[in-house]
Design a protein around this motif. Structure first.
Motif, PDB file in Angstrom:
ATOM      1  N   VAL A   1      -1.534   4.659   5.291  1.00  0.00           N
ATOM      2  CA  VAL A   1      -0.856   4.057   4.149  1.00  0.00           C
ATOM      3  C   VAL A   1       0.576   3.693   4.518  1.00  0.00           C
ATOM      4  O   VAL A   1       1.292   4.476   5.144  1.00  0.00           O
ATOM      5  CB  VAL A   1      -0.860   5.063   2.970  1.00  0.00           C
ATOM      6  CG1 VAL A   1       0.111   4.635   1.916  1.00  0.00           C
ATOM      7  CG2 VAL A   1      -2.252   5.163   2.406  1.00  0.00           C
TER       8      VAL A   1
ATOM      9  N   VAL B   1       4.243   2.331   2.990  1.00  0.00           N
ATOM     10  CA  VAL B   1       4.988   2.159   1.746  1.00  0.00           C
ATOM     11  C   VAL B   1       5.789   0.877   1.821  1.00  0.00           C
ATOM     12  O   VAL B   1       6.458   0.601   2.811  1.00  0.00           O
ATOM     13  CB  VAL B   1       5.931   3.364   1.534  1.00  0.00           C
ATOM     14  CG1 VAL B   1       6.655   3.227   0.228  1.00  0.00           C
ATOM     15  CG2 VAL B   1       5.139   4.645   1.588  1.00  0.00           C
TER      16      VAL B   1
ATOM     17  N   ASP C   1       8.404  -1.811  -0.371  1.00  0.00           N
ATOM     18  CA  ASP C   1       9.181  -2.107  -1.569  1.00  0.00           C
ATOM     19  C   ASP C   1       9.090  -3.581  -1.853  1.00  0.00           C
ATOM     20  O   ASP C   1       9.665  -4.400  -1.134  1.00  0.00           O
ATOM     21  CB  ASP C   1      10.659  -1.705  -1.350  1.00  0.00           C
ATOM     22  CG  ASP C   1      10.765  -0.229  -1.113  1.00  0.00           C
ATOM     23  OD1 ASP C   1      11.374   0.163  -0.104  1.00  0.00           O
ATOM     24  OD2 ASP C   1      10.204   0.530  -1.931  1.00  0.00           O
TER      25      ASP C   1
ATOM     26  N   THR D   1       7.582  -0.176  -5.870  1.00  0.00           N
ATOM     27  CA  THR D   1       7.065   0.363  -4.609  1.00  0.00           C
ATOM     28  C   THR D   1       5.543   0.347  -4.609  1.00  0.00           C
ATOM     29  O   THR D   1       4.914   0.848  -5.530  1.00  0.00           O
ATOM     30  CB  THR D   1       7.538   1.811  -4.419  1.00  0.00           C
ATOM     31  OG1 THR D   1       8.943   1.843  -4.617  1.00  0.00           O
ATOM     32  CG2 THR D   1       7.205   2.284  -3.031  1.00  0.00           C
TER      33      THR D   1
ATOM     34  N   TYR E   1       1.836   0.794  -2.233  1.00  0.00           N
ATOM     35  CA  TYR E   1       1.210   1.338  -1.032  1.00  0.00           C
ATOM     36  C   TYR E   1       0.283   0.281  -0.463  1.00  0.00           C
ATOM     37  O   TYR E   1      -0.578  -0.232  -1.158  1.00  0.00           O
ATOM     38  CB  TYR E   1       0.362   2.568  -1.361  1.00  0.00           C
ATOM     39  CG  TYR E   1       1.128   3.730  -1.864  1.00  0.00           C
ATOM     40  CD1 TYR E   1       1.089   4.080  -3.204  1.00  0.00           C
ATOM     41  CD2 TYR E   1       1.899   4.503  -0.999  1.00  0.00           C
ATOM     42  CE1 TYR E   1       1.790   5.169  -3.661  1.00  0.00           C
ATOM     43  CE2 TYR E   1       2.597   5.587  -1.459  1.00  0.00           C
ATOM     44  CZ  TYR E   1       2.536   5.917  -2.795  1.00  0.00           C
ATOM     45  OH  TYR E   1       3.229   6.993  -3.241  1.00  0.00           O
TER      46      TYR E   1
END
Lengths: 207, 423
Positions: A45, A47, A49, A59, A61
């Protein structure tokens, strides 16, 4: 802060090109110490933004699904793999810069993922018009990544990079060439990172 | 004059076989890989070419084609070349490519590959001791010494493969053994697989978020270094990192489960395909061929004698063609299953070695299927090997292999239904 909706990106390519190392680098910002053979599918995964810096920042994933195997696998393996190809938002095609076959196989990989039948001859000829047709109506954003850049000798680099540029054009995709053992390539601010975030933005826009 | 004509015929056929081996290599074996070392392709094609030439000489022997003295000459020459390849060239190159893959030894590749080859030669020589294969009156470096050892290895391989094949073929295609696989079974497994992936993803999301908050708070996830680092880690253990290790363990277990489920699903798909294939005409045809090959192997045990030239020629011809085809298909499947881009060179060379030894020992064993008058040339060329030993050895290993395969398949078959019960 986290969205409940899913963004799924497939990472496809021949075995041994470095998909697991790439995914590890993208998600954990660390180099993978002991890469081993991927059986089935491994997920990680990242992350992201979305619209960073703006008031609409959110945000998300990004799920990177690293599907193992080769294009020449038995049809039972291919049928099992097909279960991972549902509701895909983006595809990353990985090839090895030192291995021409892996670049050619990307056509078959993308066709497999986009659920279309293979050409009867089994050998795809790179002809501008022909390939553009196949991918023209494709809505899923593609990204082509070439690995093991460090193993290409300086003198051959230009030739190799021209070839990969054609490849990326055929897919109507963005391209990045890097070395998965060196985190510098995807460091914040580098041109690669910019390309990556650009692609991610496109991903979200379409989705 | 006739010798020249005969030789040109032989050479033409050898070139044809070489071309076939080359094409097979490029189109079938290596179609997903890139050939970077052409020497591998050349060695494979040469081994194939000389192996096929041996069979061709047997056929010529039976049919009485070509001059007998030129046949004898070509036999000897062919044998020398093939032994040279199987005992010197291929093992050396296998060692060379293995050593090339290991980064540490890269600088002194040649030295280490020579060492590997010498080790191989030592064990190869020692192989001759426990077996009663030679009469002691032969010198050390004679053809008989080499062929006898190659023969033992090849015959063992043949018997193992035949034994397993004789049992596996009916098992694979007989509907009695095929577990009934429905689409619902497959769908249920796929659902479980996707659920497991989802669980892995949600855990990884938690880990990513935890790492991010830790990073933002300034707790860098480093391994403690030095004396002060150790003291610090004892007093201020971040709750975040402990959580992470826990979740990581759960993720590892789930990933193992997902791999299992993936393999099981593949298994089910393969069984379903086999069921469908056995119902088609092509499937039945190959099934029949498989039975034929198995029957041939069983026949060997009971030592049926032949009586006429034509029957023996046809039978020997069918056996040869089926063996070659069967071997190539098995080698290809094996190659796809285990090779990767790094090891492909080594594996192809191993396959070439197996193929060469297999064909050489086929010649030894086929001698038994031939009537007396045609056996003389093989006996002449190969010298005084104890042929009976090889036949008995084949039978013993065949029985052992067949029985172990039956046991193995029985156990595997029994275990399978339990796996698919509801969780």
């Amino acid at each position: 802060m986290a969205s409940l909706d899913r963004v799924k990106v497939l990472v496809l390519g021949d075995s041994g090109v470095g998909k697991s190392s790439l995914v590890h680098l993208l998600c954990q910002n660390q180099v993978l110490g002991n890469p081993s053979w991927t059986v089935g599918c491994s997920v990680d995964v990242r992350v992201h933004d979305y619209k960073e810096g703006t008031p609409e920042e959110k945000t998300y994933y990004i799920e990177l699904w690293d599907v193992g195997g080769s294009v020449g696998s038995a049809s039972s393996v291919k049928s099992t793999r097909a279960v991972f190809y549902n509701s895909v938002n983006g595809i990353i095609l990985v090839h090895d810069l030192t291995n021409k076959k892996s670049s050619q196989n990307l056509y078959r990989w993308s066709l497999e993922a986009l659920n279309r039948d293979l050409v009867p001859t089994g050998v795809l000829v790179t002809n501008g018009d022909y390939d553009r047709e196949q991918f023209a109506d494709n809505q899923i954003p593609l990204l082509v990544i070439g690995t093991k850049l460090d193993q290409i000798h300086e003198t051959k680099r230009h030739e190799v990079l021209t070839r990969t540029a054609f490849l990326a054009e055929d897919f109507n995709a963005e391209e990045i060439n890097l070395d998965c053992t060196n985190p510098r390539y995807l460091a914040a601010g580098s041109s690669n990172a910019v390309k990556l975030s650009h692609r991610e933005e496109i991903l979200f826009k379409r989705w | 004059m006739s010798f020249l004509i005969d030789s040109s015929i032989m050479i033409t056929s050898q070139i044809l076989f070489f071309g076939f081996g080359w094409l097979f290599f490029m189109r079938q074996l290596f179609k997903d890989y890139e050939v970077r070392q052409y020497v591998v392709q050349v060695i494979f094609s040469v081994t194939f070419a000389f192996s096929c030439t041996m069979f061709e000489l047997i056929i010529f022997e039976i049919l009485g084609v070509l001059n007998s003295s030129s046949r004898y000459f070509h036999w000897k020459m062919n044998l020398c070349v093939i032994l040279l390849i199987l005992v010197f060239m291929v093992p050396f190159y296998i060692g060379y490519f293995i050593v090339s893959n290991i980064r540490l030894l890269h600088k002194q590749r040649l030295l280490f590959s020579c060492l590997l080859w010498l080790t191989f030669m030592y064990f190869f020589w020692k192989l001759g001791d426990p077996f009663p294969i030679l009469s002691p009156k032969h010198g050390i470096l004679s053809i008989e010494q080499l062929i006898s050892r190659v023969g033992v290895i090849g015959v063992t391989l043949m018997a193992l493969l035949s034994g397993f094949g004789a049992v596996n073929c009916p098992y694979t295609y007989m509907s009695y053994f095929l577990r009934n696989v429905t689409d619902t079974d497959i769908l249920a497994l796929e659902r479980r697989l996707l659920q497991t992936m989802d669980m892995i993803i949600s855990k990884k999301k938690r880990m990513a978020m935890t790492r991010r908050t830790m990073f933002q708070k300034g707790e860098v996830h480093n391994k403690p270094s030095g004396f002060w680092g150790m003291i610090k880690s004892v007093t201020t253990s971040a709750p975040g990192s402990e959580n992470l290790t826990l979740i990581q363990q759960e993720v590892d277990a789930l990933e193992e489960l997902s791999r299992q489920l993936f393999l099981e699903t593949t298994d089910l798909y393969a069984t379903k395909e086999r069921i469908e294939y056995s119902k088609t005409f092509k499937g039945k045809y190959f099934n029949f061929l498989g039975y034929f090959f198995s029957i041939y192997c069983v026949w060997k045990i009971f030592m049926v004698k032949f009586w006429s030239q034509h029957i023996s020629f046809i039978l020997v011809g069918i056996i040869i063609v089926t063996s070659i085809r069967g071997l190539l298909i098995t080698l290809t499947k094996f190659f796809y299953a285990i090779s990767s881009s790094k090891s492909s060179n080594v594996i192809v060379l191993l396959l070439a070695q197996i193929m060469g030894m297999y064909f050489v020992s086929s010649v030894l064993l086929i001698r038994m299927s031939m009537p007396l008058e045609y056996r003389t040339i093989i006996t002449e060329v190969l010298g005084e090997l104890q042929f009976n030993f090889y036949h008995r050895w084949f039978d013993v290993i065949f029985l052992v292999s067949a029985l172990s395969s039956i046991l193995f398949l029985y156990l595997a078959h029994k275990q399978a239904p339990e796996k698919h019960m509801a969780p």
